[in-house]
Design a protein around this motif. Structure first.
Motif, PDB file in Angstrom:
ATOM      1  N   THR A 148       0.846  -1.193   0.000  1.00  0.00           N
ATOM      2  CA  THR A 148       0.000   0.000   0.000  1.00  0.00           C
ATOM      3  C   THR A 148       0.880   1.240   0.000  1.00  0.00           C
ATOM      4  N   ASN A 149       0.558   2.220  -0.834  1.00  0.00           N
ATOM      5  CA  ASN A 149       1.395   3.434  -0.858  1.00  0.00           C
ATOM      6  C   ASN A 149       0.595   4.736  -0.803  1.00  0.00           C
ATOM      7  N   SER A 150      -0.673   4.654  -0.406  1.00  0.00           N
ATOM      8  CA  SER A 150      -1.453   5.874  -0.199  1.00  0.00           C
ATOM      9  C   SER A 150      -2.691   5.540   0.621  1.00  0.00           C
ATOM     10  N   MET A 151      -3.181   6.535   1.355  1.00  0.00           N
ATOM     11  CA  MET A 151      -4.525   6.401   1.894  1.00  0.00           C
ATOM     12  C   MET A 151      -5.498   6.844   0.802  1.00  0.00           C
ATOM     13  N   VAL A 152      -6.742   6.392   0.899  1.00  0.00           N
ATOM     14  CA  VAL A 152      -7.777   6.847  -0.030  1.00  0.00           C
ATOM     15  C   VAL A 152      -8.177   8.246   0.410  1.00  0.00           C
ATOM     16  N   ALA A 153      -7.738   9.228  -0.320  1.00  0.00           N
ATOM     17  CA  ALA A 153      -8.031  10.613   0.027  1.00  0.00           C
ATOM     18  C   ALA A 153      -9.210  11.104  -0.811  1.00  0.00           C
ATOM     19  N   GLY A 154      -9.818  12.188  -0.373  1.00  0.00           N
ATOM     20  CA  GLY A 154     -10.882  12.739  -1.178  1.00  0.00           C
ATOM     21  C   GLY A 154     -11.966  13.444  -0.388  1.00  0.00           C
ATOM     22  N   ILE A 155     -12.969  13.879  -1.125  1.00  0.00           N
ATOM     23  CA  ILE A 155     -14.073  14.650  -0.574  1.00  0.00           C
ATOM     24  C   ILE A 155     -15.358  13.891  -0.836  1.00  0.00           C
ATOM     25  N   ASN A 156     -16.176  13.762   0.184  1.00  0.00           N
ATOM     26  CA  ASN A 156     -17.498  13.175   0.038  1.00  0.00           C
ATOM     27  C   ASN A 156     -18.561  14.255   0.130  1.00  0.00           C
ATOM     28  N   MET A 157     -19.713  13.966  -0.462  1.00  0.00           N
ATOM     29  CA  MET A 157     -20.847  14.888  -0.420  1.00  0.00           C
ATOM     30  C   MET A 157     -21.930  14.252   0.439  1.00  0.00           C
ATOM     31  N   ALA A 158     -22.363  14.968   1.460  1.00  0.00           N
ATOM     32  CA  ALA A 158     -23.342  14.443   2.408  1.00  0.00           C
ATOM     33  C   ALA A 158     -24.595  15.291   2.411  1.00  0.00           C
ATOM     34  N   VAL A 159     -25.687  14.675   2.853  1.00  0.00           N
ATOM     35  CA  VAL A 159     -26.959  15.365   3.032  1.00  0.00           C
ATOM     36  C   VAL A 159     -27.382  15.170   4.483  1.00  0.00           C
ATOM     37  N   PHE A 160     -27.757  16.267   5.151  1.00  0.00           N
ATOM     38  CA  PHE A 160     -28.257  16.122   6.506  1.00  0.00           C
ATOM     39  C   PHE A 160     -29.578  15.352   6.471  1.00  0.00           C
ATOM     40  N   LYS A 161     -29.695  14.352   7.321  1.00  0.00           N
ATOM     41  CA  LYS A 161     -30.843  13.440   7.284  1.00  0.00           C
ATOM     42  C   LYS A 161     -32.165  14.168   7.485  1.00  0.00           C
ATOM     43  N   ASN A 162     -32.165  15.223   8.273  1.00  0.00           N
ATOM     44  CA  ASN A 162     -33.401  15.920   8.592  1.00  0.00           C
ATOM     45  C   ASN A 162     -33.654  17.143   7.716  1.00  0.00           C
ATOM     46  N   THR A 163     -33.029  17.178   6.548  1.00  0.00           N
ATOM     47  CA  THR A 163     -33.303  18.284   5.629  1.00  0.00           C
ATOM     48  C   THR A 163     -34.782  18.324   5.259  1.00  0.00           C
ATOM     49  N   LYS A 164     -35.302  19.508   5.046  1.00  0.00           N
ATOM     50  CA  LYS A 164     -36.670  19.685   4.579  1.00  0.00           C
ATOM     51  C   LYS A 164     -36.745  19.625   3.052  1.00  0.00           C
ATOM     52  N   ASN A 165     -35.587  19.466   2.429  1.00  0.00           N
ATOM     53  CA  ASN A 165     -35.491  19.522   0.970  1.00  0.00           C
ATOM     54  C   ASN A 165     -34.802  18.282   0.424  1.00  0.00           C
ATOM     55  N   LEU A 166     -35.264  17.109   0.827  1.00  0.00           N
ATOM     56  CA  LEU A 166     -34.594  15.869   0.442  1.00  0.00           C
ATOM     57  C   LEU A 166     -34.589  15.663  -1.068  1.00  0.00           C
ATOM     58  N   ASP A 167     -35.724  15.842  -1.711  1.00  0.00           N
ATOM     59  CA  ASP A 167     -35.796  15.605  -3.154  1.00  0.00           C
ATOM     60  C   ASP A 167     -34.856  16.523  -3.911  1.00  0.00           C
ATOM     61  N   ALA A 168     -34.871  17.806  -3.577  1.00  0.00           N
ATOM     62  CA  ALA A 168     -34.000  18.765  -4.254  1.00  0.00           C
ATOM     63  C   ALA A 168     -32.531  18.481  -3.940  1.00  0.00           C
ATOM     64  N   SER A 169     -32.249  18.074  -2.720  1.00  0.00           N
ATOM     65  CA  SER A 169     -30.866  17.753  -2.333  1.00  0.00           C
ATOM     66  C   SER A 169     -30.348  16.557  -3.108  1.00  0.00           C
ATOM     67  N   GLN A 170     -31.190  15.534  -3.262  1.00  0.00           N
ATOM     68  CA  GLN A 170     -30.781  14.369  -4.038  1.00  0.00           C
ATOM     69  C   GLN A 170     -30.553  14.727  -5.505  1.00  0.00           C
ATOM     70  N   LYS A 171     -31.409  15.587  -6.039  1.00  0.00           N
ATOM     71  CA  LYS A 171     -31.211  16.039  -7.419  1.00  0.00           C
ATOM     72  C   LYS A 171     -29.860  16.748  -7.566  1.00  0.00           C
ATOM     73  N   PHE A 172     -29.505  17.516  -6.545  1.00  0.00           N
ATOM     74  CA  PHE A 172     -28.235  18.242  -6.610  1.00  0.00           C
ATOM     75  C   PHE A 172     -27.055  17.280  -6.540  1.00  0.00           C
ATOM     76  N   VAL A 173     -27.130  16.289  -5.652  1.00  0.00           N
ATOM     77  CA  VAL A 173     -26.064  15.286  -5.583  1.00  0.00           C
ATOM     78  C   VAL A 173     -25.970  14.538  -6.911  1.00  0.00           C
TER      79      VAL A 173
END
Length: 438
Positions: free
Chosen positions: A315-340
């Motif tokens: 092994t010669n690296s850790m898996v680096a990077g950025i993830n995209m998360a959605v707060f579970k209690n968002t009032k805008n789940l459908d729109a948030s999923q569309k954005f992801v």
């Protein structure tokens, strides 16, 4: 992920567990025809050379999303030094975003709180399916055996960057493939204190963790056992930390001043010709911003003990990077999923990862020629073939703080000329382990 503040890391799990229900911004759901006048809030991490550069890059892309869906996006680019603290403040105040970027090494810690939307099959299907994403990137999206707590957005891995002229002047004809070769090359260049073989960021806790994690893998060790309990004082973990700090203490190929570096100073030294090599994630844009031309430096895989990079001890690296998360209690789940879904579409993955010098975690986007240049090809092949995710355990953030600090203290000892022994490395790591949650 770049950096993690100690105070925030220490309180991460407790604070989020208590206040997660407060999250979710925007103006609420509305419309059922695929378009609406909804607004969602998005906290983006600072990926470019400046906050303003990110705003310019992302604003153009968000306009495309709004045109397609009618959903507006209120954007804020948050510096890495502030991002976790902002997440904690948001959960307390109730003024949190709908969607946010997180360093992928935070994911398991945040997942344990229940604050983030789990990406089960239904949620993945809403954005095109889980199988679109590279397995390596998904491995850093949450604890094993659980639905991921975030979606990979930008993937990164480490590479060895080297100054071609400094190598040529020292009679070095190719990049080192093993650590013994790196030390030998570093000694040829580290003469008189004017130039040095290798750069480091001794004051950067996360970077310390990234490097010693990989070295521990190469020594056949990990920092946690199968039950998620810390094993910081195992022979392999101790040997890994000692090897890393010995580049300064014993081998004398890292300048003592690097013990205090924490804000990309090693990249600046590399760009200005003070050091010949640096271990870093996608860094080409930084070098070029400091006047270094692409033809001035080479990119090679991070060294391994022997042979070629691969799994386990290679092994010669850790898996680096950025993830995209959605707060579970968002009032805008459908729109948030569309954005992801938009941000992880093939077209956006190609465009954004080209811009930032990262690798698309979406497999279909990786075939683009931009990810098969010399520098990006090394990063991509490392990510897919020889990178391993940091421990996906709830206490990962505390691990970064406690062990990262232990390594920082050892760097300070080395810079002061104190001998680094196996015994005092083990003592520091034992102290770090005692600070972990029971």
């Amino acid at each position: 992920m770049r950096r993690l503040r100690a105070a925030a890391a220490a309180t991460l799990v407790t604070t989020l567990a208590v206040t997660a229900s407060a999250c979710g911004g925007g103006d609420g759901d509305g419309g059922s025809d695929g378009k609406s006048s909804k607004t969602i809030t998005y906290w983006a991490s600072n990926q470019g050379p400046s906050i303003q550069a990110d705003k310019k890059i992302l604003t153009k892309e968000l306009a495309k999303f709004t045109k397609q869906t009618g959903v507006k996006v209120k954007l804020e680019v948050v510096p890495w030094a502030d991002l976790l603290n902002r997440i904690l403040a948001a959960t307390t105040s109730g003024q949190g975003p709908d969607v946010l970027n997180i360093g992928n090494t935070w994911t398991a810690s945040l997942q344990a709180t229940g604050a983030l939307l789990p990406w089960d099959q239904k949620n993945f299907d809403a954005i095109g399916g889980k199988d679109r994403f590279a397995e390596a990137a998904l491995a850093a999206a949450g604890a094993e055996g659980k639905d991921p707590a975030a979606v990979p957005l930008y993937s990164l891995s480490y590479a060895l960057y080297y100054n071609k002229k400094m190598f040529a002047d020292a009679g070095i004809t190719e990049a080192p493939k093993t650590w013994d070769e790196l030390v030998e090359d570093g000694k040829k260049i580290s003469k008189g204190g004017k130039t040095w073989g290798l750069g480091a960021e001794g004051g950067n806790l996360s970077n310390n963790i990234h490097q010693v994690f990989v070295l521990a893998k190469q020594h056949g060790a990990d920092f946690f056992d199968a039950d998620g309990k810390p094993t910081f004082t195992s022979d392999g973990a101790v040997a890994a930390v000692k090897q890393y700090v010995d580049f300064m203490a014993k081998d004398k190929i890292i300048a003592p001043g690097n013990a205090e570096y924490a804000q990309n100073q090693s990249l600046q030294d590399f760009s200005s010709g003070k050091t010949a090599m640096v271990l870093w994630q996608a860094a080409s844009s930084t070098f070029e911003a400091h006047g270094m031309k692409p033809e001035d430096y080479g990119v090679a895989p991070v060294p391994v003990p022997s042979g070629t990079p691969g799994a386990d001890k290679q092994t010669n690296s850790m898996v680096a990077g950025i993830n995209m998360a959605v707060f579970k209690n968002t009032k805008n789940l459908d729109a948030s999923q569309k954005f992801v879904k938009f941000m992880t579409s093939d077209a956006e993955q190609k465009l954004l990862n080209k811009t930032y010098g990262s690798i698309p975690p979406v497999k279909a986007a990786q075939d683009d020629a931009a990810f098969n240049r010399q520098d990006t090809k090394v990063l991509k092949e490392t990510l897919l073939n020889s990178a391993s995710p940091l421990p996906q355990v709830p206490s990962e953030s505390q691990f970064e703080t406690t062990v990262g600090t232990a390594v920082k203290e050892l760097w300070a000892d080395a810079a002061a000329g104190r001998k680094i022994t196996t015994e005092n490395v083990k003592e520091r790591l034992n102290k770090a382990q005692q600070q972990m949650p029971k």
